[in-house]
Design a protein around this motif. Structure first.
Motif, PDB file in Angstrom:
ATOM      1  N   LYS A 178      -2.467  -6.087  -4.320  1.00 34.86           N
ATOM      2  CA  LYS A 178      -1.351  -5.987  -3.374  1.00 34.86           C
ATOM      3  C   LYS A 178      -1.470  -4.755  -2.480  1.00 34.86           C
ATOM      4  N   GLY A 179      -2.542  -3.998  -2.666  1.00 37.48           N
ATOM      5  CA  GLY A 179      -2.794  -2.848  -1.787  1.00 37.48           C
ATOM      6  C   GLY A 179      -2.408  -1.506  -2.370  1.00 37.48           C
ATOM      7  N   ALA A 180      -1.748  -1.517  -3.534  1.00 32.56           N
ATOM      8  CA  ALA A 180      -1.271  -0.250  -4.111  1.00 32.56           C
ATOM      9  C   ALA A 180      -2.408   0.524  -4.780  1.00 32.56           C
ATOM     10  N   LYS A 181      -2.236   1.837  -4.843  1.00 32.12           N
ATOM     11  CA  LYS A 181      -3.203   2.675  -5.543  1.00 32.12           C
ATOM     12  C   LYS A 181      -2.697   2.977  -6.951  1.00 32.12           C
ATOM     13  N   ALA A 182      -3.595   3.519  -7.756  1.00 30.00           N
ATOM     14  CA  ALA A 182      -3.236   3.750  -9.156  1.00 30.00           C
ATOM     15  C   ALA A 182      -3.507   5.178  -9.599  1.00 30.00           C
ATOM     16  N   ILE A 183      -2.600   5.661 -10.447  1.00 33.87           N
ATOM     17  CA  ILE A 183      -2.815   6.915 -11.173  1.00 33.87           C
ATOM     18  C   ILE A 183      -3.158   6.471 -12.587  1.00 33.87           C
ATOM     19  N   LEU A 184      -4.208   7.034 -13.149  1.00 33.73           N
ATOM     20  CA  LEU A 184      -4.614   6.581 -14.476  1.00 33.73           C
ATOM     21  C   LEU A 184      -4.088   7.487 -15.585  1.00 33.73           C
ATOM     22  N   SER A 185      -3.318   6.846 -16.480  1.00 36.84           N
ATOM     23  CA  SER A 185      -2.789   7.545 -17.657  1.00 36.84           C
ATOM     24  C   SER A 185      -3.052   6.692 -18.887  1.00 36.84           C
ATOM     25  N   PRO A 186      -4.325   6.410 -19.179  1.00 37.62           N
ATOM     26  CA  PRO A 186      -4.617   5.517 -20.309  1.00 37.62           C
ATOM     27  C   PRO A 186      -4.043   6.075 -21.613  1.00 37.62           C
ATOM     28  N   SER A 187      -3.165   5.263 -22.249  1.00 38.42           N
ATOM     29  CA  SER A 187      -2.447   5.779 -23.428  1.00 38.42           C
ATOM     30  C   SER A 187      -3.370   6.014 -24.614  1.00 38.42           C
ATOM     31  N   TYR A 209      -2.176  -5.555 -14.890  1.00 38.24           N
ATOM     32  CA  TYR A 209      -1.212  -4.987 -13.954  1.00 38.24           C
ATOM     33  C   TYR A 209      -1.914  -4.071 -12.942  1.00 38.24           C
ATOM     34  N   ALA A 210      -2.876  -3.299 -13.413  1.00 39.08           N
ATOM     35  CA  ALA A 210      -3.585  -2.388 -12.497  1.00 39.08           C
ATOM     36  C   ALA A 210      -4.286  -3.187 -11.402  1.00 39.08           C
ATOM     37  N   LYS A 211      -4.917  -4.291 -11.806  1.00 40.09           N
ATOM     38  CA  LYS A 211      -5.641  -5.105 -10.823  1.00 40.09           C
ATOM     39  C   LYS A 211      -4.676  -5.863  -9.900  1.00 40.09           C
ATOM     40  N   MET A 212      -3.561  -6.321 -10.488  1.00 36.42           N
ATOM     41  CA  MET A 212      -2.541  -7.014  -9.693  1.00 36.42           C
ATOM     42  C   MET A 212      -2.007  -6.075  -8.606  1.00 36.42           C
ATOM     43  N   GLU A 242       0.810  -1.224   0.000  1.00 35.14           N
ATOM     44  CA  GLU A 242       0.000   0.000   0.000  1.00 35.14           C
ATOM     45  C   GLU A 242       0.845   1.277   0.000  1.00 35.14           C
ATOM     46  N   ASN A 243       2.151   1.141   0.214  1.00 41.40           N
ATOM     47  CA  ASN A 243       3.008   2.330   0.155  1.00 41.40           C
ATOM     48  C   ASN A 243       3.383   2.714  -1.275  1.00 41.40           C
ATOM     49  N   ALA A 244       3.075   1.823  -2.215  1.00 41.12           N
ATOM     50  CA  ALA A 244       3.463   2.102  -3.601  1.00 41.12           C
ATOM     51  C   ALA A 244       2.263   2.575  -4.418  1.00 41.12           C
ATOM     52  N   THR A 245       2.560   3.317  -5.446  1.00 42.91           N
ATOM     53  CA  THR A 245       1.530   3.765  -6.386  1.00 42.91           C
ATOM     54  C   THR A 245       1.975   3.369  -7.782  1.00 42.91           C
ATOM     55  N   ILE A 246       1.028   2.797  -8.544  1.00 45.67           N
ATOM     56  CA  ILE A 246       1.383   2.446  -9.921  1.00 45.67           C
ATOM     57  C   ILE A 246       0.732   3.433 -10.873  1.00 45.67           C
ATOM     58  N   GLN A 247       1.392   3.617 -12.008  1.00 49.93           N
ATOM     59  CA  GLN A 247       0.836   4.500 -13.032  1.00 49.93           C
ATOM     60  C   GLN A 247       0.406   3.638 -14.203  1.00 49.93           C
ATOM     61  N   TYR A 248      -0.908   3.444 -14.296  1.00 51.92           N
ATOM     62  CA  TYR A 248      -1.504   2.629 -15.359  1.00 51.92           C
ATOM     63  C   TYR A 248      -1.376   3.331 -16.694  1.00 51.92           C
ATOM     64  N   TRP A 249      -0.907   2.594 -17.714  1.00 54.01           N
ATOM     65  CA  TRP A 249      -0.937   3.177 -19.064  1.00 54.01           C
ATOM     66  C   TRP A 249      -1.613   2.289 -20.088  1.00 54.01           C
ATOM     67  N   HIS A 250      -1.649   0.943 -19.837  1.00 53.68           N
ATOM     68  CA  HIS A 250      -2.455   0.148 -20.783  1.00 53.68           C
ATOM     69  C   HIS A 250      -2.902  -1.222 -20.290  1.00 53.68           C
ATOM     70  N   SER A 251      -2.311  -1.728 -19.179  1.00 53.85           N
ATOM     71  CA  SER A 251      -2.639  -3.091 -18.791  1.00 53.85           C
ATOM     72  C   SER A 251      -3.576  -3.141 -17.582  1.00 53.85           C
ATOM     73  N   GLU A 268     -11.728  -2.115 -16.081  1.00 48.42           N
ATOM     74  CA  GLU A 268     -12.775  -2.965 -15.530  1.00 48.42           C
ATOM     75  C   GLU A 268     -12.239  -3.727 -14.326  1.00 48.42           C
ATOM     76  N   GLY A 269     -12.966  -3.658 -13.229  1.00 42.83           N
ATOM     77  CA  GLY A 269     -12.564  -4.418 -12.051  1.00 42.83           C
ATOM     78  C   GLY A 269     -11.650  -3.656 -11.110  1.00 42.83           C
ATOM     79  N   LEU A 270     -11.291  -2.420 -11.468  1.00 43.40           N
ATOM     80  CA  LEU A 270     -10.465  -1.611 -10.562  1.00 43.40           C
ATOM     81  C   LEU A 270     -11.401  -0.713  -9.742  1.00 43.40           C
ATOM     82  N   ALA A 271     -11.393  -0.941  -8.423  1.00 46.71           N
ATOM     83  CA  ALA A 271     -12.318  -0.211  -7.552  1.00 46.71           C
ATOM     84  C   ALA A 271     -11.959   1.272  -7.490  1.00 46.71           C
TER      85      ALA A 271
END
Ligand code: TNX
Length: 552
Positions: free
Chosen positions: A425-434, A418-421, A406-415, A472-475
């Protein structure tokens, strides 16, 4: 009869004169008061109510600040400076301990009133007073950005006689607060270098639409852009070129601090990125001790396999050549080189020291030649090092494969996977859909610059999506917000930046700030059309998409 004041003819004449005077008066005052609910605002505020009255803004309007708060004072001075640019007025800024006199603008914070969150604001316009109230100076800053969009556009001709003018602001109340806390853009200063002044202008552009994050992509195969005192060759040598072979450049730590301070004045957090373990050729070219045979230096756009000089690379610590092409994913650091982790530690430590914001971005994308197991080990190491330096790690979506939490943040660009994975694991996401908000994508096949590997992105494509349904599936609770990257393989000048940012950026800012309910392209495109002259007034030569009925 002759002298009767109420003679019908006189009454009619008096009425005509009255109407003429009133009409003239409102012409001087730039048109009749409008309906605040009909004003064009981007991003669209949460709620707007109108009273039908108007406030007269003039050269003598004083901007009062409620207390000695330095940040609030700075916001007031920014407002005054913007008004001078757009109207020619020179408004004084003063401090007050009571509600100011009629005809003033009043900026006030009330930290007890958190009904609009830490970034929300309430803008109230009456005939007497313009008040911007918020829990924090940031909120007041956003209220000021709204106010500036309500100030009528004045022609250059009118500017010269501005002093005698009163500009009418429609009265009413705007209560507003952002949907997402992360509203950002990324600028790639590695593929092409941009000056400190360019970055400041970029900050002006994004913050005017209430964006609060600027992610700087500070290193890549083609260039290293930040001075690292313990590894001076990174900037000195690694910063000497760029895509196409131009002279590149880098920021000294002092210049970086200047960027950070400027961003802070506009409530923008700088997120520095050092892209690792791939996208790292500029470092491998600067220090042979980092180079390794896994790097597959491309020649003429082709991968040419392990270093041609195999054997030399390792035993003699031969650095790679500088790279000026556009291939991605062919370079890598190696954990088998003893210098590698020392390098990472030193770079992150120095970067953390000059970065007041809580985040360090470690890249982590497209590591095509890094063995998967080693990639995971790398990210786990980065994570520890970032944490040891008191910062939170952000990485591109591929880091979901590592032991992140949960201390990490991922930056989603197309997968989505990976965003759901990462979410699992508790991480949050920044959305940058390519396919939606990569600002380096061409509008269509005729765009003079830009790439199109992800999509052609017209202005409606960048607006017609929503963070909560993108993956889809990302809360929703896992979504920190939205960030629009501008990669710069084809972007060389500020004009190029403006062409790709505008008109897409305002709509992306709206997706991050405004509630999604009731959002429609058909409604937005009319606002954007009316907003066009404001972009023009700022000197922005934006892309005139035929999908928008632009107002001249
Ligand atoms: C992909 S998506 C990249 C960048 C390129 C960009 C060009 C991602 C994390 N990396 O290295 O510059 O495409 O559009």
């Amino acid at each position: 009869m002759k002298n009767n004041l109420l003679h019908p003819f006189r009454v009619v004449l008096a009425l005509i004169i009255l109407i003429a005077v009133v009409t003239l008066q409102s012409c001087v005052n730039s048109g009749p008061p409008t309906d605040l609910t009909k004003e064009v605002l981007i991003p669209k505020p949460v709620s707007v109510t109108a009273t039908g009255a108007a406030f007269g803004l003039s050269n003598t309007t004083i901007i009062y600040v409620a207390d000695g708060n330095a940040q609030l004072n700075q916001v007031a001075n920014q407002l005054a400076a913007e008004l001078t640019k757009s109207t020619g007025f020179v408004n004084k800024v003063e401090t007050t301990t009571s509600i100011p006199a009629k005809g003033s603008i009043y900026l006030v914070t009330d930290s007890n009133d958190t009904s609009l969150g830490t970034e929300g604001y309430e803008l109230t316009i009456t005939e007497e007073l313009v008040t911007i109230k918020a829990a924090t100076p940031a909120g007041v800053f956003y209220g000021v950005q709204t106010l500036l969009q309500l100030v009528p556009l004045v022609s250059t001709e009118d500017l010269s006689k501005a002093e005698s003018n009163k500009l009418r602001l429609a009265a009413g109340t705007i209560r507003d607060t952002p949907t997402y806390g992360w509203r950002g853009s990324m600028l790639d200063v590695a593929r092409h270098f941009f000056s400190v002044e360019d970055i400041k202008l970029y900050i002006d552009y994004i913050s005017a639409y209430k964006m609060n994050v600027l992610h700087l992509h500070l290193s890549d195969d083609q260039g290293w852009r930040i001075e690292i005192k313990s590894w001076p060759n990174l900037a000195k040598h690694g910063g000497t070129t760029q895509v196409g072979g131009g002279k590149g450049g880098f920021y000294t730590q002092e210049q970086y601090k200047e960027i950070v301070a400027y961003a802070q004045s506009k409530f923008v957090t700088i997120v520095p990125e050092i892209d690792m373990p791939s996208h790292i050729n500029a470092a491998l070219a600067s220090y042979g001790v980092l180079n390794n045979p896994n790097t597959k230096f491309p020649k003429d756009g082709q991968y040419v396999g392990p270093l041609e000089t195999e054997g030399i690379g390792d035993s003699k610590n031969r650095p790679t050549d500088l790279y000026t092409g556009q291939e991605v994913g062919w370079s890598t650091m190696s954990l088998s080189k003893p210098a590698t982790l020392k390098f990472v530690n030193d770079v992150i430590r120095e970067l953390a020291e000059i970065t007041p914001g809580p985040y360090i971005h470690i890249g982590g994308d497209e590591a095509h030649v890094t063995p998967k197991e080693e990639y995971i080990e790398f990210i786990n190491e980065f994570s520890k090092i970032v944490k040891a330096n008191g910062k939170q790690m952000i990485g591109w979506e591929e880091i979901a494969q590592a032991n992140i939490d949960e201390n990490a943040t991922i930056q989603y660009w197309h997968s989505a996977d990976y965003a759901k994975m990462a979410a699992a694991k508790g991480a949050k996401a920044i959305l940058s859909p390519s396919t939606r908000i990569y600002l380096d994508m061409q509008y269509d096949s005729t765009s003079r610059i830009g790439l199109h590997w992800a999509a052609y992105i017209e202005v409606d494509d960048s607006y017609n999506w929503d963070p909560t349904t993108q993956v889809e599936g990302l809360a929703k609770e896992k979504i920190l917000g939205v960030e629009a990257p501008l990669w710069s393989e084809t972007v060389v000048t500020m004009k190029d930046i403006e062409y790709l940012l505008f008109p897409r950026l305002p709509g992306i800012a709206e997706i991050a700030w405004s509630p999604a309910e009731g959002r429609s392209w058909d409604e937005y495109k009319m606002r954007l059309a009316s907003h066009g002259p404001r972009m023009t007034a700022k000197g922005i030569d934006f892309y005139k998409s035929t999908r928008v009925p632009w107002v001249e």
